[in-house]
Write an enzyme that holds these catalytic residues in place. Structure first.
Site, PDB file in Angstrom:
ATOM      1  N   GLY A 146       0.778  -1.241   0.000  1.00  0.00           N
ATOM      2  CA  GLY A 146       0.000   0.000   0.000  1.00  0.00           C
ATOM      3  C   GLY A 146       0.802   1.278   0.000  1.00  0.00           C
ATOM      4  O   GLY A 146       0.348   2.296  -0.539  1.00  0.00           O
ATOM      5  N   ILE A 161       3.201   2.059  -1.720  1.00  0.00           N
ATOM      6  CA  ILE A 161       3.501   2.445  -3.099  1.00  0.00           C
ATOM      7  C   ILE A 161       2.313   3.173  -3.717  1.00  0.00           C
ATOM      8  O   ILE A 161       2.464   4.182  -4.419  1.00  0.00           O
ATOM      9  CB  ILE A 161       3.866   1.202  -3.926  1.00  0.00           C
ATOM     10  CG1 ILE A 161       5.104   0.521  -3.326  1.00  0.00           C
ATOM     11  CG2 ILE A 161       4.107   1.568  -5.378  1.00  0.00           C
ATOM     12  CD1 ILE A 161       6.340   1.363  -3.285  1.00  0.00           C
ATOM     13  N   ASP A 162       1.105   2.685  -3.452  1.00  0.00           N
ATOM     14  CA  ASP A 162      -0.098   3.387  -3.906  1.00  0.00           C
ATOM     15  C   ASP A 162      -0.124   4.819  -3.378  1.00  0.00           C
ATOM     16  O   ASP A 162      -0.520   5.754  -4.085  1.00  0.00           O
ATOM     17  CB  ASP A 162      -1.354   2.663  -3.421  1.00  0.00           C
ATOM     18  CG  ASP A 162      -1.733   1.490  -4.307  1.00  0.00           C
ATOM     19  OD1 ASP A 162      -1.410   1.525  -5.503  1.00  0.00           O
ATOM     20  OD2 ASP A 162      -2.364   0.551  -3.804  1.00  0.00           O
ATOM     21  N   LEU A 163       0.290   4.998  -2.139  1.00  0.00           N
ATOM     22  CA  LEU A 163       0.223   6.325  -1.534  1.00  0.00           C
ATOM     23  C   LEU A 163       1.254   7.275  -2.137  1.00  0.00           C
ATOM     24  O   LEU A 163       1.025   8.487  -2.215  1.00  0.00           O
ATOM     25  CB  LEU A 163       0.397   6.214  -0.017  1.00  0.00           C
ATOM     26  CG  LEU A 163      -0.609   5.289   0.688  1.00  0.00           C
ATOM     27  CD1 LEU A 163      -0.467   5.406   2.200  1.00  0.00           C
ATOM     28  CD2 LEU A 163      -2.038   5.584   0.259  1.00  0.00           C
ATOM     29  N   ALA A 195      -0.373   8.342  -5.282  1.00  0.00           N
ATOM     30  CA  ALA A 195      -1.450   9.277  -4.966  1.00  0.00           C
ATOM     31  C   ALA A 195      -0.922  10.662  -4.626  1.00  0.00           C
ATOM     32  O   ALA A 195      -1.488  11.683  -5.052  1.00  0.00           O
ATOM     33  CB  ALA A 195      -2.280   8.734  -3.800  1.00  0.00           C
TER      34      ALA A 195
END
Length: 404
Positions: free
Chosen positions: A171, A173-175, A178
């Site tokens: 997660g 990496i997603d942030l 984003a």
């Protein structure tokens, strides 16, 4: 209190999962009105399952994953497979400043909601397309989530221990993706304020990772060296590692960058003889003898708590920070003083302890203006008050499962 520097900015949010929704949440912290679009046919899947924990949730409003990542938003439900719903989406875009979506390239275009179609509706619209590899190039149709962003971006190959496989990064990496998306939208809003022009932001999530590896890419380009995993060690500094401490799974990171810090370290831990030891007397020698140095330091840390090690070393100017677990972070006096955690009440799950905006503004403080939305909670506000539809018209579209 004003709603922050983005007060008056409206975002039509067609994102899902983590990388897309968290971008618009960061903007909601600054006062933007974010309208999260879902449907009963296709709810945001973070409402139903956590990909990181494989945990499923009993209802669409009970997922702490969704609720944490969608703070401050409004929520509506329309079935975009139906032409009337697409028209509703266009009406929403017409009164919005930003559109955000993170579907695979081509999906929004097939729905009639691509950038060119929406620019006809709102000529100065700012349109974020966030995908795994970007909208152009031979890999544009790759499907991706955080682990593939990290792998294709190069970070996984560099993360982990030399004798183990690359790290499977999730997660966080997603942030990163984003946060990059949110910054790009802010830049586009600034550009529009100065020129009146909107723009299409084509963001590759894996490239948001690659740009963090500049020195690694340059090293390959200039020296043909391929960097790989080396645990917590540094190219130059030694000691530079994470050392086990007293207690169950307790660790502390220690980094020494100069001979002065090394001397202070040796005196602080009661080993002044190490200063003159030819194995450790300068940075080059310490690096050459890093294995034995790490073993000796570990023999000292193992008899002390991670907090004791931090206190002893920080007092003499040596960088030392424990690896905190969640409970320790929550109770940390520094983080409490800065207000890192906020209490939010959610009608379906009760009291939530959530992470506050991670930055401070002096004049327009970022904050959580409302909890995350219940599924379809703001249909009446958006379609009635915002778009001016009558209650009979809304009810008819509900019956036709357009608002659904």
């Amino acid at each position: 209190m004003t709603r922050g520097p983005l007060e008056g900015i409206r975002i039509a949010d067609f994102t899902f999962a983590w990388a897309g929704p968290y971008a618009s949440t960061l903007l909601a912290y600054m006062g933007a009105e974010v309208i999260h679009v879902e449907s009963t046919r296709r709810p945001d899947h973070s409402r139903m399952i956590s990909l990181t924990t494989r945990r499923r949730f009993s209802g669409l409003n009970q997922s702490p994953v969704f609720n944490d990542i969608n703070m401050g938003k409004l929520g509506i439900t329309i079935d975009l497979t139906k032409p009337k719903a697409v028209e509703l989406a266009k009406r929403l875009v017409k009164v919005s400043d930003v559109v955000a979506q993170n579907m695979r390239p081509g999906v929004m275009e097939r729905l009639g909601l691509g950038y060119e179609a929406l620019r006809e509706v709102k000529p100065d619209i700012i349109y974020l397309s966030s995908s795994a590899r970007g909208a152009y190039g031979p890999e544009r149709f790759y499907v991706g989530y955080a682990p593939s962003f990290a792998a294709l971006g190069g970070l996984s190959h560099l993360t982990g221990y030399p004798d183990e496989p690359p790290a499977q990064m999730m997660g966080e990496i997603d942030l990163i993706s984003a946060t990059t998306s949110a910054f790009a939208i802010l830049v586009a809003l600034n550009h529009r304020q100065r020129t009146g022009e909107g723009q299409h932001i084509d963001l590759s999530s894996s490239e948001t990772i690659s740009v963090l590896l500049g020195e690694v890419l340059m090293d390959y380009d200039m020296n043909k060296r391929v960097n790989s995993r080396r645990g917590n060690r540094d190219d130059i500094m030694a000691p530079h590692n994470c050392y086990r401490c007293k207690g169950d799974d307790k660790w502390v990171s220690i980094a020494i960058s100069s001979d002065e810090e090394w001397k202070a370290f040796c005196k602080a831990i009661g080993k002044p003889e190490w200063i003159e030891d030819e194995r450790f007397c300068d940075a080059y020698s310490r690096k050459r003898n890093e294995e034995v140095l790490d073993r000796l330091i570990g023999q000292w840390t193992i008899d002390r708590t991670h907090l004791e090690v931090m206190d002893i070393l920080q007092r003499v100017g040596v960088a030392a920070v424990p690896s905190f677990n969640s409970e320790e972070l929550y109770n940390d006096p520094h983080l409490k003083e800065r207000g890192l955690f906020t209490e939010v009440y959610h009608p379906d799950v009760g009291k939530q302890i959530v992470v506050s905006p991670p930055w401070k503004f002096s004049a327009t403080p970022a904050r959580i203006y409302r909890r995350s939305p219940l599924f379809g909670e703001h249909n009446n506000y958006v379609f009635g008050e915002l778009l001016g539809m009558s209650s009979d018209e809304i009810q008819r579209l509900v019956e036709e499962k357009v608002i659904y």
